[in-house]
Scaffold this motif. Structure first.
Motif, mmCIF file in Angstrom:
data_model
loop_
_atom_site.group_PDB
_atom_site.id
_atom_site.type_symbol
_atom_site.label_atom_id
_atom_site.label_comp_id
_atom_site.label_asym_id
_atom_site.label_seq_id
_atom_site.Cartn_x
_atom_site.Cartn_y
_atom_site.Cartn_z
ATOM 1 N N LYS A 1 0.836 -1.214 0.000
ATOM 2 C CA LYS A 1 0.000 0.000 0.000
ATOM 3 C C LYS A 1 0.865 1.255 0.000
ATOM 4 O O LYS A 1 0.557 2.225 -0.696
ATOM 5 N N ARG A 2 1.939 1.239 0.742
ATOM 6 C CA ARG A 2 2.849 2.386 0.772
ATOM 7 C C ARG A 2 3.449 2.655 -0.597
ATOM 8 O O ARG A 2 3.529 3.801 -1.043
ATOM 9 N N HIS A 3 3.871 1.587 -1.277
ATOM 10 C CA HIS A 3 4.438 1.737 -2.633
ATOM 11 C C HIS A 3 3.389 2.293 -3.598
ATOM 12 O O HIS A 3 3.699 3.160 -4.422
ATOM 13 N N LEU A 4 2.167 1.802 -3.514
ATOM 14 C CA LEU A 4 1.104 2.276 -4.405
ATOM 15 C C LEU A 4 0.783 3.744 -4.154
ATOM 16 O O LEU A 4 0.645 4.536 -5.083
ATOM 17 N N ARG A 5 0.674 4.123 -2.892
ATOM 18 C CA ARG A 5 0.385 5.526 -2.563
ATOM 19 C C ARG A 5 1.505 6.445 -3.035
ATOM 20 O O ARG A 5 1.264 7.510 -3.578
ATOM 21 N N GLU A 6 2.733 6.015 -2.822
ATOM 22 C CA GLU A 6 3.877 6.823 -3.219
ATOM 23 C C GLU A 6 3.924 7.012 -4.733
ATOM 24 O O GLU A 6 4.190 8.113 -5.215
ATOM 25 N N SER A 7 3.644 5.971 -5.477
ATOM 26 C CA SER A 7 3.673 6.101 -6.930
ATOM 27 C C SER A 7 2.509 6.942 -7.446
ATOM 28 O O SER A 7 2.621 7.584 -8.483
ATOM 29 N N PHE A 8 1.390 7.010 -6.704
ATOM 30 C CA PHE A 8 0.259 7.850 -7.111
ATOM 31 C C PHE A 8 0.529 9.325 -6.835
ATOM 32 O O PHE A 8 0.243 10.186 -7.652
ATOM 33 N N ARG A 9 1.097 9.616 -5.697
ATOM 34 C CA ARG A 9 1.287 11.027 -5.346
ATOM 35 C C ARG A 9 2.599 11.605 -5.857
ATOM 36 O O ARG A 9 2.856 12.793 -5.714
ATOM 37 N N ASN A 10 3.426 10.795 -6.464
ATOM 38 C CA ASN A 10 4.680 11.243 -7.042
ATOM 39 C C ASN A 10 4.403 12.306 -8.106
ATOM 40 O O ASN A 10 3.519 12.138 -8.926
ATOM 41 N N PRO A 11 5.145 13.416 -8.135
ATOM 42 C CA PRO A 11 4.870 14.464 -9.121
ATOM 43 C C PRO A 11 5.088 14.006 -10.555
ATOM 44 O O PRO A 11 4.567 14.604 -11.485
ATOM 45 N N GLY A 12 5.822 12.939 -10.761
ATOM 46 C CA GLY A 12 6.042 12.426 -12.107
ATOM 47 C C GLY A 12 4.984 11.437 -12.547
ATOM 48 O O GLY A 12 5.140 10.748 -13.537
ATOM 49 N N LYS A 13 3.877 11.351 -11.802
ATOM 50 C CA LYS A 13 2.827 10.385 -12.132
ATOM 51 C C LYS A 13 2.219 10.710 -13.495
ATOM 52 O O LYS A 13 2.225 11.856 -13.929
ATOM 53 N N PRO A 14 1.681 9.716 -14.166
ATOM 54 C CA PRO A 14 1.079 9.970 -15.468
ATOM 55 C C PRO A 14 -0.117 10.904 -15.343
ATOM 56 O O PRO A 14 -0.958 10.746 -14.456
#
Length: 117
Positions: free
Chosen positions: A63-76
């Motif tokens: 869950k932490r990895h998923l949240r981090e990849s969603f809120r990352n400024p480089g997200k699609p």
């Protein structure tokens, strides 16, 4: 740091069931993403990580990895605001954060294309 405010989350059971029943599905080896358009001005994410993925420590890590990849400024960037639910598969437990981020990114791109049709 980058936050994950309540306005970016799916919180209610009705929101989850609406997407699970009527959403468009995109499948990857690590995750399954279901989504549909929303009436809000932002994309919102919900997570489902069952006990099949692993014990509590592993589930929280995924869950932490998923949240981090969603809120990352480089997200699609999504063309239009959508609500989506990410369902972690058992293979996600063995995947690293970078691999999960790639899976989420590719699934969101494919979901965006499907929702444009």
């Amino acid at each position: 740091m980058f936050s994950f405010p309540k306005s970016d989350r799916l919180l209610k059971r009705e929101e989850f069931t609406s997407i699970l029943d009527n959403g468009i599905k995109v499948v990857d080896s690590n995750i399954v993403v279901l989504g549909k358009h929303n009436a809000h001005s932002r994309c919102r994410m919900g997570l489902i990580v069952s006990k099949k993925v692993g014990n509590a420590v592993i589930r929280n890590q995924v869950k932490r990895h998923l949240r981090e990849s969603f809120r990352n400024p480089g997200k699609p960037d999504m063309i239009s605001p959508i609500d989506f639910v990410v369902i972690a598969r058992a293979k996600a437990a063995k995947a690293g954060g970078h691999e999960i981020a790639q899976s989420l990114g590719s699934c969101l791109k494919r979901l965006g294309k499907k929702l444009q049709k």
